[in-house]
Design a protein around this motif. Structure first.
Motif, mmCIF file in Angstrom:
data_model
loop_
_atom_site.group_PDB
_atom_site.id
_atom_site.type_symbol
_atom_site.label_atom_id
_atom_site.label_comp_id
_atom_site.label_asym_id
_atom_site.label_seq_id
_atom_site.Cartn_x
_atom_site.Cartn_y
_atom_site.Cartn_z
ATOM 1 N N HIS A 86 -3.562 10.782 -4.231
ATOM 2 C CA HIS A 86 -3.091 10.247 -2.949
ATOM 3 C C HIS A 86 -3.914 9.055 -2.453
ATOM 4 C CE1 HIS A 86 -0.435 13.668 -2.877
ATOM 5 N NE2 HIS A 86 -1.471 14.448 -3.052
ATOM 6 N N GLN A 87 -4.437 8.271 -3.373
ATOM 7 C CA GLN A 87 -5.156 7.048 -3.002
ATOM 8 C C GLN A 87 -4.244 5.857 -3.290
ATOM 9 O OE1 GLN A 87 -8.610 7.414 -5.502
ATOM 10 N NE2 GLN A 87 -9.736 8.531 -3.944
ATOM 11 N N ALA A 88 -4.170 4.940 -2.344
ATOM 12 C CA ALA A 88 -3.326 3.754 -2.518
ATOM 13 C C ALA A 88 -3.933 2.843 -3.579
ATOM 14 C CB ALA A 88 -3.185 3.005 -1.204
ATOM 15 N N THR B 60 0.795 5.223 -4.600
ATOM 16 C CA THR B 60 -0.412 6.040 -4.567
ATOM 17 C C THR B 60 -0.620 6.788 -5.880
ATOM 18 O OG1 THR B 60 0.768 7.917 -3.588
ATOM 19 C CG2 THR B 60 -0.315 6.373 -2.069
ATOM 20 N N THR B 61 -1.872 7.116 -6.122
ATOM 21 C CA THR B 61 -2.236 7.862 -7.315
ATOM 22 C C THR B 61 -1.968 9.342 -7.112
ATOM 23 O OG1 THR B 61 -4.499 8.304 -6.617
ATOM 24 C CG2 THR B 61 -4.108 6.210 -7.757
ATOM 25 N N GLU C 246 -4.821 -0.605 -5.028
ATOM 26 C CA GLU C 246 -5.133 -1.835 -4.309
ATOM 27 C C GLU C 246 -5.029 -3.093 -5.156
ATOM 28 O OE1 GLU C 246 -8.966 -1.254 -2.550
ATOM 29 O OE2 GLU C 246 -8.288 0.446 -1.353
ATOM 30 N N ARG D 35 0.825 -1.220 0.000
ATOM 31 C CA ARG D 35 0.000 0.000 0.000
ATOM 32 C C ARG D 35 0.862 1.274 0.000
ATOM 33 N NH1 ARG D 35 -3.995 -2.959 -1.055
ATOM 34 N NH2 ARG D 35 -5.681 -3.425 0.402
ATOM 35 N N LYS D 36 2.013 1.209 -0.682
ATOM 36 C CA LYS D 36 2.913 2.351 -0.753
ATOM 37 C C LYS D 36 2.888 3.059 -2.098
ATOM 38 C CE LYS D 36 6.194 0.703 2.679
ATOM 39 N NZ LYS D 36 7.584 0.310 2.920
ATOM 40 N N LEU E 117 0.288 6.997 -11.192
ATOM 41 C CA LEU E 117 0.962 6.597 -9.958
ATOM 42 C C LEU E 117 2.222 7.431 -9.763
ATOM 43 C CD1 LEU E 117 0.511 2.814 -10.610
ATOM 44 C CD2 LEU E 117 -0.849 4.247 -9.077
#
Length: 91
Positions: free
Chosen positions: A44-46, A40-41, A48, A37-38, A79
């Motif tokens: 700032h969304q991880a 992010t878009t 998944e 989970r490092k 990303l």
């Protein structure tokens, strides 16, 4: 995975630079970051879901995920690779 003729036409939706396909080594590193989970878009969304592939912009600061053979060119889903320890070349 992505047709070479199509790839030649595609540009990063953020930097407008040409895109290249991430090799298996880089894709493996990116998918490990997804598992942790490092990754992010831009919003700032991880991320998944592991990727089937990824497109990288020229300076490798952004990656665009590929799922089911379809590249996601939405800039909000790009990303952010800045600040991540990704090895792009064999050392």
């Amino acid at each position: 995975m992505v047709d070479p003729e199509l790839l030649a036409l595609l540009r990063c939706p953020i930097t407008y630079s040409p895109l290249s396909l991430a090799d298996a080594r880089v894709l493996g590193q990116l998918n490990r970051l997804v598992e942790q989970r490092k990754l992010t878009t831009r919003l700032h969304q991880a991320l998944e879901i592991s990727m089937d592939g990824a497109l990288l912009n020229d300076d490798q600061s952004w990656a665009l995920p590929i799922h089911g053979g379809i590249p996601n060119l939405n800039p909000d889903d790009a990303l952010d690779l800045s600040g991540l320890d990704i090895q792009y070349h064999e050392e």
